[in-house]
Design an enzyme around this catalytic site. Structure first.
Site, PDB file in Angstrom:
ATOM      1  CE  LYS A  24      -4.143  -1.979   0.579  1.00  0.00           C
ATOM      2  NZ  LYS A  24      -5.296  -1.782  -0.335  1.00  0.00           N
ATOM      3  CE  LYS A  44     -10.832  -5.319  -3.153  1.00  0.00           C
ATOM      4  NZ  LYS A  44     -10.528  -3.973  -2.590  1.00  0.00           N
TER       5      LYS A  44
END
Length: 329
Positions: free
Chosen positions: A150, A246
């Protein structure tokens, strides 16, 4: 038999803060749906996401709005029209899958006509911190096959160089969570190539990605926030090379499988991702993961205590839940 539906807010504390470009969380807030039909009980989980204007309260209200239909016998096909894609539909859809499998005495894999979930490589996440702290985290995961890093727009070069130096052999996904702009992306591409980056996930805002239609990236770019359901692919396929499925975005396993199959049919790469969740979310996502080039299902690994019998991580390899946990009679 008469069906009953119950939805509740559950919290799971995290072992460490989960920090990305748009914020930090210290607990996983999920909605658990339980549908009982006599003695047969199915469960599902959804994770409301503020990025999509979702909250626990809104999600519970959405589920309450379809209670009568579900308790009256509405199936997964009917559910697709009753709720919009999102966490509420995901929780109910997955509960219906679980209920269907248990009632039939067959696993969800058997119902789909697919292999049972198996051990697979799933990304371990290095969250945003100082470059030095990220290096420490990466070093601890350096033997894993796949890392997801990230980053934001503040100092991604230093962060990525430190991570790669600490974990020289892992495959690498870089995820700015929409925090970059076109100039930053174009400027950092040589570094991404130098660091042997395998995938760049949603670097720019899904609302400002039109320029990607004329862009040939040096590293495959994966759509995350830009894609929710199969209908999005007409636009997404012109801008991205990989699609991140997702269940909380698509609104359940039913729509996720449709999106995954449509993605493959277009010749695009496929990734399976998750929110920070318990294993109840991941058990269903494993049925998309089996089709995927990249798997990022480490949500439960961040929990101080997961649901009993859930998935386990062994050095970046994800082991499926115990039989009977979800989707298996």
């Amino acid at each position: 038999m008469h069906r009953t539906l119950r939805a509740q807010h559950d919290r799971f504390a995290l072992t460490h803060p989960f920090r990305i470009s748009r914020g930090v969380k210290t607990q996983a807030d999920v909605v658990t749906v339980t549908i009982a039909d006599g003695d047969v009980v199915g469960q599902g989980e959804g994770v409301p996401y503020p990025r999509y204007d979702e909250t626990i309260e809104k999600t519970l209200a959405e589920i309450e709005g379809v209670r009568a239909a579900i308790e009256g016998g509405a199936d997964r096909a009917a559910l697709q029209a009753l709720l919009q894609p999102g966490a509420a539909r995901n929780a109910v859809d997955c509960a219906l899958w679980d209920l269907e499998a248990r009632r039939a005495g067959r696993s969800v894999a058997e119902l789909i006509g697919a292999p049972e979930p198996h051990r697979l490589a799933s990304a371990l996440t290095v969250v945003i911190d100082t470059p030095q702290a990220m290096a420490v985290a990466a070093k601890a995961m350096a033997s894993a096959p796949l890392l997801k890093v990230k980053v934001d727009a503040i100092d991604p070069e230093a962060q990525l160089r430190e991570v790669r130096a600490a974990a020289p052999d892992c495959r690498l996904i870089v995820d700015p969570n929409e925090s970059w702009d076109e100039a930053l992306l174009r400027g950092i591409e040589p570094l991404l190539v130098e660091l042997r980056t395998d995938l760049l996930e949603q670097p720019v805002s899904a609302g400002a990605d039109e320029w990607l239609e004329g862009f040939t990236p040096a590293i495959p770019i994966c759509a995350d926030e830009a894609v929710h359901v199969a209908a999005d692919l007409d636009v997404v396929a012109r801008r991205y090379q990989v699609v991140n499925v997702k269940l909380d975005k698509s609104g359940g396993l039913t729509a996720a499988l449709e999106l995954a199959n449509a993605t493959r049919a277009r010749g695009l790469g496929l990734m399976t991702g998750c929110m920070v969740s318990s294993s109840l979310s991941i058990a269903a996502a494993l049925h998309v993961a089996r089709m995927s080039d990249f798997v990022d299902l480490d949500g439960p690994i961040w929990l101080a205590e997961d649901r009993a019998g859930g998935v386990r991580d062994e050095g970046g390899m994800l082991l499926p839940p115990e039989r009977g946990f979800w989707g298996t009679p």
